[in-house]
Enzyme design. Structure first.
Site, PDB file in Angstrom:
ATOM      1  N   ARG A  69       0.841  -1.197   0.000  1.00 16.25           N
ATOM      2  CA  ARG A  69       0.000   0.000   0.000  1.00 16.25           C
ATOM      3  C   ARG A  69       0.882   1.255   0.000  1.00 16.25           C
ATOM      4  O   ARG A  69       1.980   1.255   0.536  1.00 16.25           O
ATOM      5  CB  ARG A  69      -0.921   0.024   1.226  1.00 16.25           C
ATOM      6  CG  ARG A  69      -2.086  -0.952   1.124  1.00 16.25           C
ATOM      7  CD  ARG A  69      -3.034  -0.842   2.299  1.00 16.25           C
ATOM      8  NE  ARG A  69      -2.400  -1.247   3.534  1.00 16.25           N
ATOM      9  CZ  ARG A  69      -1.897  -0.436   4.452  1.00 16.25           C
ATOM     10  NH1 ARG A  69      -2.001   0.869   4.319  1.00 16.25           N
ATOM     11  NH2 ARG A  69      -1.323  -0.915   5.533  1.00 16.25           N
ATOM     12  N   TYR A 210      -1.133  -3.422  -6.802  1.00 19.24           N
ATOM     13  CA  TYR A 210      -0.877  -4.279  -5.638  1.00 19.24           C
ATOM     14  C   TYR A 210      -1.915  -4.145  -4.527  1.00 19.24           C
ATOM     15  O   TYR A 210      -2.291  -3.034  -4.133  1.00 19.24           O
ATOM     16  CB  TYR A 210       0.493  -3.977  -5.046  1.00 19.24           C
ATOM     17  CG  TYR A 210       1.060  -5.152  -4.271  1.00 19.24           C
ATOM     18  CD1 TYR A 210       1.776  -6.138  -4.926  1.00 19.24           C
ATOM     19  CD2 TYR A 210       0.839  -5.296  -2.913  1.00 19.24           C
ATOM     20  CE1 TYR A 210       2.270  -7.232  -4.237  1.00 19.24           C
ATOM     21  CE2 TYR A 210       1.331  -6.383  -2.215  1.00 19.24           C
ATOM     22  CZ  TYR A 210       2.053  -7.355  -2.879  1.00 19.24           C
ATOM     23  OH  TYR A 210       2.543  -8.439  -2.195  1.00 19.24           O
ATOM     24  N   GLY A 211      -2.341  -5.274  -4.003  1.00 23.83           N
ATOM     25  CA  GLY A 211      -3.081  -5.378  -2.743  1.00 23.83           C
ATOM     26  C   GLY A 211      -4.115  -4.297  -2.520  1.00 23.83           C
ATOM     27  O   GLY A 211      -4.959  -4.017  -3.377  1.00 23.83           O
ATOM     28  N   GLY A 212      -4.032  -3.689  -1.352  1.00 23.48           N
ATOM     29  CA  GLY A 212      -5.016  -2.700  -0.946  1.00 23.48           C
ATOM     30  C   GLY A 212      -5.106  -1.487  -1.864  1.00 23.48           C
ATOM     31  O   GLY A 212      -6.089  -0.750  -1.821  1.00 23.48           O
ATOM     32  N   LYS A 219      -9.521  -2.415   1.385  1.00 22.46           N
ATOM     33  CA  LYS A 219      -9.266  -1.263   2.244  1.00 22.46           C
ATOM     34  C   LYS A 219     -10.055  -0.034   1.793  1.00 22.46           C
ATOM     35  O   LYS A 219     -10.538   0.741   2.617  1.00 22.46           O
ATOM     36  CB  LYS A 219      -7.763  -0.960   2.289  1.00 22.46           C
ATOM     37  CG  LYS A 219      -6.939  -2.110   2.909  1.00 22.46           C
ATOM     38  CD  LYS A 219      -7.392  -2.403   4.262  1.00 22.46           C
ATOM     39  CE  LYS A 219      -7.021  -3.612   5.035  1.00 22.46           C
ATOM     40  NZ  LYS A 219      -5.847  -4.317   5.168  1.00 22.46           N
ATOM     41  N   HIS A 239     -10.806  -2.609  11.118  1.00 21.81           N
ATOM     42  CA  HIS A 239      -9.698  -3.445  10.665  1.00 21.81           C
ATOM     43  C   HIS A 239      -9.482  -4.545  11.703  1.00 21.81           C
ATOM     44  O   HIS A 239      -8.553  -4.488  12.499  1.00 21.81           O
ATOM     45  CB  HIS A 239      -8.448  -2.563  10.518  1.00 21.81           C
ATOM     46  CG  HIS A 239      -7.297  -3.206   9.826  1.00 21.81           C
ATOM     47  ND1 HIS A 239      -6.008  -2.755   9.980  1.00 21.81           N
ATOM     48  CD2 HIS A 239      -7.217  -4.239   8.961  1.00 21.81           C
ATOM     49  CE1 HIS A 239      -5.192  -3.487   9.231  1.00 21.81           C
ATOM     50  NE2 HIS A 239      -5.905  -4.398   8.611  1.00 21.81           N
ATOM     51  N   SER A 261      -1.575  -3.673  10.347  1.00 26.58           N
ATOM     52  CA  SER A 261      -1.135  -4.524   9.243  1.00 26.58           C
ATOM     53  C   SER A 261       0.118  -5.303   9.618  1.00 26.58           C
ATOM     54  O   SER A 261       1.048  -4.738  10.203  1.00 26.58           O
ATOM     55  CB  SER A 261      -0.856  -3.661   8.020  1.00 26.58           C
ATOM     56  OG  SER A 261      -2.007  -2.923   7.681  1.00 26.58           O
ATOM     57  N   CYS A 263       0.513  -7.549  11.907  1.00 28.53           N
ATOM     58  CA  CYS A 263       0.713  -7.677  13.353  1.00 28.53           C
ATOM     59  C   CYS A 263      -0.044  -8.862  13.950  1.00 28.53           C
ATOM     60  O   CYS A 263      -0.257  -8.913  15.161  1.00 28.53           O
ATOM     61  CB  CYS A 263       0.334  -6.391  14.069  1.00 28.53           C
ATOM     62  SG  CYS A 263       1.483  -5.058  13.736  1.00 28.53           S
ATOM     63  N   ASP A 286      -9.418  -9.979   8.561  1.00 29.84           N
ATOM     64  CA  ASP A 286      -8.904  -8.625   8.304  1.00 29.84           C
ATOM     65  C   ASP A 286      -9.913  -7.508   8.574  1.00 29.84           C
ATOM     66  O   ASP A 286      -9.526  -6.454   9.036  1.00 29.84           O
ATOM     67  CB  ASP A 286      -8.405  -8.526   6.854  1.00 29.84           C
ATOM     68  CG  ASP A 286      -7.442  -7.368   6.624  1.00 29.84           C
ATOM     69  OD1 ASP A 286      -6.477  -7.237   7.395  1.00 29.84           O
ATOM     70  OD2 ASP A 286      -7.664  -6.581   5.692  1.00 29.84           O
ATOM     71  N   ARG A 378       2.514 -12.121  -0.360  1.00 22.95           N
ATOM     72  CA  ARG A 378       1.154 -12.471   0.088  1.00 22.95           C
ATOM     73  C   ARG A 378       0.611 -13.690  -0.641  1.00 22.95           C
ATOM     74  O   ARG A 378       1.037 -14.005  -1.754  1.00 22.95           O
ATOM     75  CB  ARG A 378       0.216 -11.290  -0.189  1.00 22.95           C
ATOM     76  CG  ARG A 378       0.594  -9.992   0.536  1.00 22.95           C
ATOM     77  CD  ARG A 378      -0.334  -9.696   1.669  1.00 22.95           C
ATOM     78  NE  ARG A 378       0.161  -8.609   2.506  1.00 22.95           N
ATOM     79  CZ  ARG A 378      -0.444  -8.259   3.647  1.00 22.95           C
ATOM     80  NH1 ARG A 378      -1.532  -8.863   4.053  1.00 22.95           N
ATOM     81  NH2 ARG A 378       0.049  -7.287   4.385  1.00 22.95           N
ATOM     82  N   GLY A 506       0.160 -20.194  18.579  1.00 22.65           N
ATOM     83  CA  GLY A 506      -0.816 -21.066  19.263  1.00 22.65           C
ATOM     84  C   GLY A 506      -0.852 -20.847  20.770  1.00 22.65           C
ATOM     85  O   GLY A 506      -1.881 -21.092  21.419  1.00 22.65           O
TER      86      GLY A 506
HETATM   87  P1  GTP Z   1      -2.412  -7.801   7.400  1.00 25.41           P
HETATM   88  O1  GTP Z   1      -2.876  -8.838   6.446  1.00 25.41           O
HETATM   89  O2  GTP Z   1      -1.315  -6.946   6.837  1.00 25.41           O
HETATM   90  O3  GTP Z   1      -3.510  -6.968   7.946  1.00 25.41           O
HETATM   91  O4  GTP Z   1      -1.628  -8.572   8.593  1.00 25.41           O
HETATM   92  P2  GTP Z   1      -2.141  -9.467   9.838  1.00 25.41           P
HETATM   93  O5  GTP Z   1      -2.514  -8.579  10.978  1.00 25.41           O
HETATM   94  O6  GTP Z   1      -3.152 -10.457   9.394  1.00 25.41           O
HETATM   95  O7  GTP Z   1      -0.783 -10.206  10.281  1.00 25.41           O
HETATM   96  P3  GTP Z   1      -0.359 -11.746  10.148  1.00 25.41           P
HETATM   97  O8  GTP Z   1      -1.211 -12.656  10.984  1.00 25.41           O
HETATM   98  O9  GTP Z   1      -0.262 -12.082   8.715  1.00 25.41           O
HETATM   99  O10 GTP Z   1       1.090 -11.726  10.797  1.00 25.41           O
HETATM  100  C1  GTP Z   1       2.103 -10.897  10.315  1.00 25.41           C
HETATM  101  C2  GTP Z   1       3.449 -11.325  10.847  1.00 25.41           C
HETATM  102  O11 GTP Z   1       3.438 -11.345  12.267  1.00 25.41           O
HETATM  103  C3  GTP Z   1       3.853 -12.719  10.383  1.00 25.41           C
HETATM  104  O12 GTP Z   1       5.200 -12.697   9.968  1.00 25.41           O
HETATM  105  C4  GTP Z   1       3.691 -13.557  11.610  1.00 25.41           C
HETATM  106  O13 GTP Z   1       4.586 -14.635  11.623  1.00 25.41           O
HETATM  107  C5  GTP Z   1       3.920 -12.586  12.770  1.00 25.41           C
HETATM  108  N1  GTP Z   1       3.131 -12.974  13.958  1.00 25.41           N
HETATM  109  C6  GTP Z   1       1.806 -13.267  14.013  1.00 25.41           C
HETATM  110  N2  GTP Z   1       1.424 -13.635  15.261  1.00 25.41           N
HETATM  111  C7  GTP Z   1       2.525 -13.560  16.030  1.00 25.41           C
HETATM  112  C8  GTP Z   1       2.781 -13.815  17.429  1.00 25.41           C
HETATM  113  O14 GTP Z   1       1.906 -14.185  18.204  1.00 25.41           O
HETATM  114  N3  GTP Z   1       4.062 -13.613  17.860  1.00 25.41           N
HETATM  115  C9  GTP Z   1       5.061 -13.199  17.012  1.00 25.41           C
HETATM  116  N4  GTP Z   1       6.281 -13.033  17.520  1.00 25.41           N
HETATM  117  N5  GTP Z   1       4.866 -12.962  15.694  1.00 25.41           N
HETATM  118  C10 GTP Z   1       3.620 -13.128  15.204  1.00 25.41           C
HETATM  119  C1  SPV Z   2      -2.992  -4.512   5.240  1.00 23.43           C
HETATM  120  O1  SPV Z   2      -2.015  -3.837   4.864  1.00 23.43           O
HETATM  121  O2  SPV Z   2      -3.586  -4.276   6.312  1.00 23.43           O
HETATM  122  C2  SPV Z   2      -3.463  -5.637   4.418  1.00 23.43           C
HETATM  123  C3  SPV Z   2      -2.854  -5.838   3.091  1.00 23.43           C
HETATM  124  O3  SPV Z   2      -4.361  -6.348   4.818  1.00 23.43           O
HETATM  125  S1  SPV Z   2      -3.528  -4.798   1.893  1.00 23.43           S
HETATM  126  O4  SPV Z   2      -4.662  -5.501   1.263  1.00 23.43           O
HETATM  127  O5  SPV Z   2      -2.495  -4.546   0.887  1.00 23.43           O
HETATM  128  O6  SPV Z   2      -4.010  -3.583   2.467  1.00 23.43           O
HETATM  129 MN    MN Z   3      -4.994  -5.756   6.953  1.00 23.19          MN
END
Ligand code: GTP
Ligand code: SPV
Ligand code: MN
Length: 606
Positions: A69, A210-212, A219, A239, A261, A263, A286, A378, A506
């Site tokens: 984005r 790309y993406g969002g 988004k 979000h 994002s 996180c 999301d 992604r 987990g």
């Molecule tokens: P968007 O799609 O961008 O909105 O991201 P998201 O919030 O869905 O994040 P996602 O679950 O894809 O995790 C993003 C990164 O954070 C990955 O590299 C994960 O491995 C890492 N991650 C997720 N959960 C944890 C956790 O509990 N601990 C740690 N250390 N890393 C985590």
């Molecule tokens: C984010 O950035 O929060 C995403 C990926 O979920 S995108 O669709 O590119 O916004």
């Molecule tokens: Mn997101």
């Protein structure tokens, strides 16, 4: 928004502007999808993965300038600058349209304009919204088919629903006669515009594929435009992931979580609990659309129908359900490719390959010194392929929400989990949330902590102060006993060596269990200046790979750290200006007083 009657006229007008070679109305069928993919493979834009390893799956590699984005090219074009607020880039709507029209003029030359009718939300939900996206990117069409409910049925629904959000998208790379196409055409950064017209409920996106930036249902519609509609109509577009949590006795609760994002939303939404007997199932990963029913309680739907998830870091170890979801029929973007035609990224299972094709389509070996996959690589996959998709995920009535989690990447200060004292204290928590900037947007601040209220900083379609007021107003329509409890979690605390203190993934189920029990009222907590914290013995850490004192460290209130935090929140609150609700200032002051009182106590005891 436009009416059904206006659809054909709008398509015609936009085609006259963009001058595509032809116009094609997408029906959403499998045959159509196969035809588009074949076209992309024949042009060399898509790489078919080894069908014995990853059937029905394709990889795409973006231009190195078009990988995420673009927040500094994202605009909210409200009539008054004041209405966009201090956190958005504002543009005067008429002037922005003039600028963009010049770019759109002839921008689809030599290409097909696809008309994509899509539904955000399950068919039949009172909250579902229809969008029509015009695009000159086949990649966008095949992704939208996964991420939204797309095709003929939507046009049928539009006849009765009668309103749609018009979404115009062009990658901004017209093909003059005999001009060679690029593998990932896009426009230079200063020609990219991701524009929102909140009064008209209109989206114009130019220059990025790309993406969002390009999948406009996500988004742009489901957050920025939907947040404006939600404010007007009295609901919320957030979000947030939606998960179903079931305890060993078979009682289920639904939980929302707002993390910025990259996180951890996708990971939490489909996690495999390490606590025996507990179960997590996925509703969404999301975005959540949330509304209050007559009973004074909040209900939520997932407006999307697929996952556009971060591939990097995803493994059978960290997120087995994501790995199982993407075993087939998946689109990958900016991952690396193994010599036997499968995908690879940093953090995936198995030994490090000695040779790959990296995301720039170049030869790669471990000595190259650059990441093989882009950090924002992604996967796009249908929700239906998730082995733990909850059966009620498409319930048009939504699911009843018991808890809302907020959180981000905070290496210090913020404990593993703490519970808000009230709804308005919870809104305070959400308002001051901070997180380290990730690779999900192009930025020179990656790794720095920024305030990201409710993980919505780049996605609020209006003034952040009004947005926070809307959160408080939603609470006022009901009472704390009926509203979800709000919790602030932080999986990302680090020790003095920079290693994560909490094992995460987990194991986050151990925190979800405490949250579940707080909602049931079956576990006590310590009242502290920042909210309710678990007693150490309430978090089950049996068998956890953790240092002896790590849990104590994760569950203490760092009074000095918090007092510094308060000072930093004051500065940030100032930046919001007059529209910051008085109530939040009061919550801040009260928290400061409680912390100062605590500090004095600590000093007296020294
Ligand atoms: P968007 O799609 O961008 O909105 O991201 P998201 O919030 O869905 O994040 P996602 O679950 O894809 O995790 C993003 C990164 O954070 C990955 O590299 C994960 O491995 C890492 N991650 C997720 N959960 C944890 C956790 O509990 N601990 C740690 N250390 N890393 C985590
Ligand atoms: C984010 O950035 O929060 C995403 C990926 O979920 S995108 O669709 O590119 O916004
Ligand atoms: Mn997101």
């Amino acid at each position: 928004m436009l009416s059904y009657q206006a659809l054909e006229g709008w398509v015609k007008e936009m085609a006259e502007l963009c001058q595509p070679e032809e116009i094609y109305w997408c029906d959403g069928t499998e045959e159509e999808n196969i035809k588009l993919i074949k076209k992309l493979v024949d042009l060399g834009k898509a790489l078919e993965l080894n069908p014995t390893k990853r059937p029905g799956s394709y990889a795409f590699f973006s231009d190195p300038s078009d990988v995420a984005r673009v927040e500094n090219r994202t605009f909210i074009a409200s009539d008054l600058e004041e209405d966009a607020g201090p956190t958005n880039n504002w543009a005067e709507p008429k002037a922005l349209k003039e600028t963009m029209k010049k770019l759109y003029f002839g921008s689809m030359k030599g290409r097909t304009m696809y008309v994509i009718p899509f539904m955000m939300g399950p068919f039949g939900s009172p909250l579902s919204k229809i969008g029509i996206q015009l695009t000159d990117s086949e990649y966008v069409v095949i992704n939208m088919r996964i991420m939204t409910r797309m095709g003929r049925d939507v046009l049928k629904a539009l006849e009765t629903q009668n309103q749609f959000v018009p979404c115009l998208h062009s990658i901004g790379y017209p093909l003059e006669k005999d001009q060679m196409d690029l593998l990932w055409p896009s426009a230079p950064i200063d020609h990219k515009y991701i524009s929102h017209f909140p009064k008209e409920k209109l989206i114009w996106s130019y220059g990025s594929g790309y993406g969002g930036n390009a999948l406009l249902g996500k988004k742009c519609l489901a957050l920025r435009i939907a947040s404006v509609i939600a404010k007007e109509e009295g609901w919320m577009a957030e979000h947030m992931l939606i998960l179903k949590l079931t305890n060993p006795e078979g009682i289920s609760k639904y939980v929302l979580a707002a993390f910025p994002s990259a996180c951890g939303k996708t990971n939490l939404a489909m996690m495999v609990p390490t606590l025996p007997g507990w179960k997590v199932e996925t509703i969404g990963d999301d975005i959540a659309w949330i509304w209050m029913k007559d009973d004074g309680r909040l209900y939520a739907i997932n407006p999307e129908s697929g996952f556009f998830g971060v591939a990097k870091g995803t493994s059978y170890q960290s997120n087995p359900n994501a790995m199982m979801s993407i075993r087939k029929d998946t689109i990958f973007t900016n991952v690396a490719i193994t010599d036997d035609g499968d995908v690879w990224w940093e953090g995936i299972d198995g030994p490090m390959p000695q040779h790959l094709m990296d995301w720039k389509r170049e030869d790669w070996s471990p000595t190259k010194g650059t990441p093989a996959a882009h950090p924002n690589c992604r996967f796009t996959v249908s929700a239906k392929q998730c082995p733990v998709l909850a059966e009620e995920w498409e319930n048009p009535e939504g699911v009843l929400i018991s808890a809302i989690l907020v959180g981000g990447r905070r290496p210090s200060t913020i404990p593993l989990v703490h519970e808000a004292l009230s709804w308005s204290h919870g809104v305070f928590m959400g308002s001051m949330m901070g997180s380290e900037v990730t690779a999900a947007a192009i930025s020179d601040q990656i790794g720095q902590v920024r305030r990201d209220p409710f993980a919505m900083l780049p996605f609020i379609g209006y003034h952040v102060g009004d947005y926070l007021r809307h959160w408080l107003d939603m609470g006022k329509k009901s009472n704390d006993a009926l509203l979800p409890k709000i919790f602030y979690v932080n999986w990302f605390r680090k020790d003095e060596h920079g290693d994560f203190l909490w094992p995460g993934f987990g194991h986050n189920s151990r925190v979800l269990k405490w949250i579940f029990e707080r909602c049931e009222g079956t576990v006590s907590a310590d009242a502290t200046p920042i909210g309710y914290l678990p007693k150490e013995e309430s978090i089950d850490v049996r068998g956890l790979p953790m240092k002896a004192d790590a849990l104590a460290q994760l569950l203490t209130v760092d009074t000095t750290g918090w007092l510094n935090e308060i000072e930093s929140i004051k500065v940030y609150y100032q930046s919001i200006g007059d529209k910051l609700p008085e109530r939040l200032k009061q919550e801040l002051e009260k928290q400061e007083q409680r912390l100062m009182f605590e500090k004095e106590k600590e000093e007296r005891n020294l």
